[in-house]
Design a protein around this motif. Structure first.
Motif, short mmCIF file in Angstrom:
data_model
loop_
_atom_site.label_atom_id
_atom_site.label_comp_id
_atom_site.label_asym_id
_atom_site.label_seq_id
_atom_site.Cartn_x
_atom_site.Cartn_y
_atom_site.Cartn_z
N UNK A 375 4.16 38.93 55.34
CA UNK A 375 3.68 38.74 53.98
C UNK A 375 4.71 39.06 52.92
N UNK A 376 4.73 38.26 51.87
CA UNK A 376 5.58 38.53 50.72
C UNK A 376 5.25 39.88 50.12
N UNK A 377 6.29 40.56 49.65
CA UNK A 377 6.16 41.88 49.03
C UNK A 377 5.61 42.93 50.00
N UNK A 378 5.61 42.64 51.28
CA UNK A 378 5.16 43.59 52.30
C UNK A 378 6.29 43.88 53.28
N UNK A 379 6.89 42.85 53.83
CA UNK A 379 7.95 43.02 54.81
C UNK A 379 9.30 43.20 54.10
N UNK A 380 10.00 44.26 54.46
CA UNK A 380 11.34 44.49 53.92
C UNK A 380 12.39 43.83 54.81
N UNK A 381 12.33 44.13 56.09
CA UNK A 381 13.24 43.52 57.06
C UNK A 381 12.50 43.37 58.38
N UNK A 382 13.10 42.62 59.29
CA UNK A 382 12.60 42.50 60.65
C UNK A 382 13.58 43.20 61.59
N UNK A 383 13.12 43.45 62.82
CA UNK A 383 13.97 43.99 63.87
C UNK A 383 13.37 43.59 65.21
N UNK A 384 14.18 43.57 66.26
CA UNK A 384 13.68 43.12 67.56
C UNK A 384 12.60 44.05 68.12
N UNK A 385 11.39 43.51 68.21
CA UNK A 385 10.29 44.24 68.83
C UNK A 385 9.85 43.59 70.13
N UNK A 386 10.36 42.37 70.36
CA UNK A 386 10.07 41.67 71.61
C UNK A 386 8.71 40.99 71.63
N UNK A 387 8.51 40.17 72.67
CA UNK A 387 7.21 39.53 72.90
C UNK A 387 7.13 39.16 74.37
N UNK A 388 6.34 38.14 74.71
CA UNK A 388 6.16 37.74 76.10
C UNK A 388 6.93 36.49 76.48
N UNK A 389 7.83 36.04 75.59
CA UNK A 389 8.64 34.87 75.90
C UNK A 389 8.08 33.59 75.33
N UNK A 390 8.89 32.52 75.28
CA UNK A 390 8.50 31.26 74.65
C UNK A 390 7.39 30.52 75.39
N UNK A 391 7.31 30.65 76.69
CA UNK A 391 6.26 29.95 77.44
C UNK A 391 4.90 30.53 77.08
N UNK A 392 4.80 31.85 77.07
CA UNK A 392 3.55 32.47 76.66
C UNK A 392 3.22 32.12 75.21
N UNK A 393 4.23 32.11 74.36
CA UNK A 393 4.01 31.85 72.95
C UNK A 393 3.37 30.48 72.73
N UNK A 394 3.75 29.51 73.54
CA UNK A 394 3.22 28.15 73.37
C UNK A 394 1.91 27.93 74.12
N UNK A 395 1.63 28.75 75.14
CA UNK A 395 0.44 28.51 75.97
C UNK A 395 -0.62 29.59 75.84
N UNK A 396 -0.21 30.81 75.48
CA UNK A 396 -1.09 31.99 75.48
C UNK A 396 -1.71 32.23 76.86
N UNK A 397 -1.00 31.80 77.89
CA UNK A 397 -1.44 32.00 79.27
C UNK A 397 -0.93 33.36 79.73
#
Length: 493
Positions: A375-397
């Motif tokens: 969100x605007x005026x909420x996030x200052x910066x990002x940093x690597x927090x990780x996730x489950x990878x691109x396949x999961x991201x596209x399928x939610x499997x």
């Protein structure tokens, strides 16, 4: 996975954002439901009045915790009319105090494929730390500033990060050289006597949850895994017990304690929501006292030249869309008796003066990790927090989750192995904005080690100025000023 507690009034929340844990709001049974002992959070003026003990006692309460520096009290009472009697006095705000329960929103169970960690030829897991490779320019930032100086008698820490969390495993081989003490805020029996094993020893910061130790490794690990500042000092301020419970009062008290201890940076991989107007069975309530004390505590730390960093949260919410936040609270926690009507405020991430961090991932420079708030005026910066990878991201499997896209860090030696790894003690893969925030806290720590005279605003400005501009060009709602980087912050390159 979120627990909705029917018949309970939900107020502000402060919970671990561990391994994509959902942010739970606190639950409290109101006086109209049954007469029980309740805790209240009180914000007076800027200081406690001389007669506050008398006023509390007269209303039928007892003081549990004084936070004199910011005019705050935690009070316990069995008097159903306690709130009304206190409100007749000259008090800025009072709200029912919290009791929080974290729940795992993405368990690393049978659907996933646990990882068997393989050591590098030098006995470390450096090749598995994609996040640190990126943050440090393949380790080059360590040669510029590691956060301390090694001597014949040990490490001299040039800067210290206070970690307000579930404690730290001080005996962990990757952390013990950098651990310099701390304080436990969890009372005997835990909060509301929920954890009988808790002894209430102020000096016992043993991590019985795992979250704080993982955070600590991301900041100052120095062994099989490396943190952003492998020679930074780390102090533990334990506010979560093994069940993940914590009210606001000990958290803001921990901020004050850390600032008084002279830490350079505070990391809070915690968060939740306050609401300024809600109704329980037709009676109006608010979390104004909570918001006031959060603001005062953060400002107190800033005045002590402490940089404060917090996680953005894991609900995939657009913080700029205020209606969506209120709708979320009603959907997740409301019922026919409990209705949220007011503005929702994320704490501590939405508190003025806090550096709020969203979570980037390994495989994309345009999208955040799927769970990260933004969100605007909420996030200052990002940093690597990780996730489950691109396949999961596209399928939610869930069966296609790849835990190696999460971030590897330290895990308590006194706990069973984390389920994302195969019987590998002492290390774990976790993901969440909880894992992103300590990366920025570590960067702030090495900046302070290099430039001890820098103020929090100067530290923040440097981190933003040298961040990689991911997402849309310029400041954007997802990454803020971009993904923070230790090497560019230290070198300007």
């Amino acid at each position: 996975m979120r627990n909705k507690k029917r018949g309970l009034a939900i107020v502000a929340s402060s919970v671990l954002a561990m391994s994509l844990l959902s942010f739970s709001t606190s639950a409290h049974t109101f006086a109209s439901e049954q007469t029980v002992s309740k805790n209240y959070l009180i914000a007076y003026g800027q200081s406690l009045p001389k007669d506050y003990q008398t006023a509390i006692k007269k209303a039928g309460g007892e003081v549990v915790r004084e936070i004199k520096e910011i005019g705050g009290l935690e009070v316990r009472s069995t008097n159903p009319s306690f709130l009304n009697q206190l409100n007749s006095n000259s008090i800025v705000a009072v709200n029912v105090e919290k009791s929080y329960k974290i729940t795992d929103g993405d368990p690393a169970g049978a659907d996933g494929k646990p990882v068997t960690l393989q050591e590098d030829s030098d006995g470390t897991y450096w090749s598995l730390q994609w996040d640190m490779h990126r943050l440090t320019n393949e380790g080059k930032s360590y040669a510029v500033e590691s956060g301390g100086t090694k001597t014949s008698s040990g490490v001299v820490h040039k800067a210290v990060v206070g970690i307000i969390d579930s404690g730290i495993d001080a005996s962990h081989p990757d952390l013990k050289a950098n651990f310099i003490g701390g304080k436990n805020f969890v009372p005997a029996g835990g909060y509301n006597n929920s954890v009988p094993a808790e002894q209430g020893n102020p000096s016992d910061v043993t991590d019985t949850n795992g979250h704080g130790t993982h955070v600590a490794g991301s900041i100052a690990g120095n062994g099989k895994v490396k943190g952003v500042g492998p020679d930074l000092g780390i102090r533990a301020y334990r506010i979560f017990d093994s069940s993940g419970n914590a009210p606001t009062a000990p958290i803001v008290a921990a901020i004050i304690e850390a600032a008084n201890d002279g830490v350079d940076v505070i990391n809070m991989s915690i968060g939740g929501f306050d609401n300024l107007k809600y109704y329980n069975e037709g009676t109006r309530y608010n979390d104004v006292a909570d918001v006031i004390l959060w603001k005062r505590a953060v400002q107190y730390a800033l005045n002590k030249k402490v940089t404060v960093v917090a996680a953005a949260g894991n609900e995939s919410l657009n913080y700029a869309d205020k209606k969506s936040l209120t709708d979320y609270m009603n959907a997740a926690y409301g019922d026919e008796n409990l209705i949220y009507k007011g503005v929702a405020i994320e704490t501590p991430g939405g508190t003025p003066g806090v550096m709020t961090v969203s979570s980037s991932n390994k495989w994309s420079r345009d999208t955040l990790a799927f769970y990260s708030n933004y969100g605007n005026s909420f996030i200052d910066v990002a940093a690597p927090g990780g996730d489950n990878g691109p396949v999961y991201d596209s399928t939610r499997d869930l069966a296609k989750r790849d835990f190696t896209y999460r971030t590897l860090s330290t895990w308590p030696t006194n706990l069973p192995p984390n389920k994302a790894t195969t019987l590998t003690p002492n290390y774990a893969y976790l993901h969440g904005t909880s894992m992103a925030a300590p990366k920025v806290a570590g960067i702030a720590g090495v900046i302070k080690a290099e430039h001890p005279d820098y103020t929090p605003s100067q530290v923040e400005a440097l981190i933003k100025k040298t961040a990689f501009d991911y997402g849309k060009k310029g400041h954007d709602p997802l990454f803020g000023s971009g993904e923070a980087n230790a090497y560019t912050a230290l070198t300007g390159k």
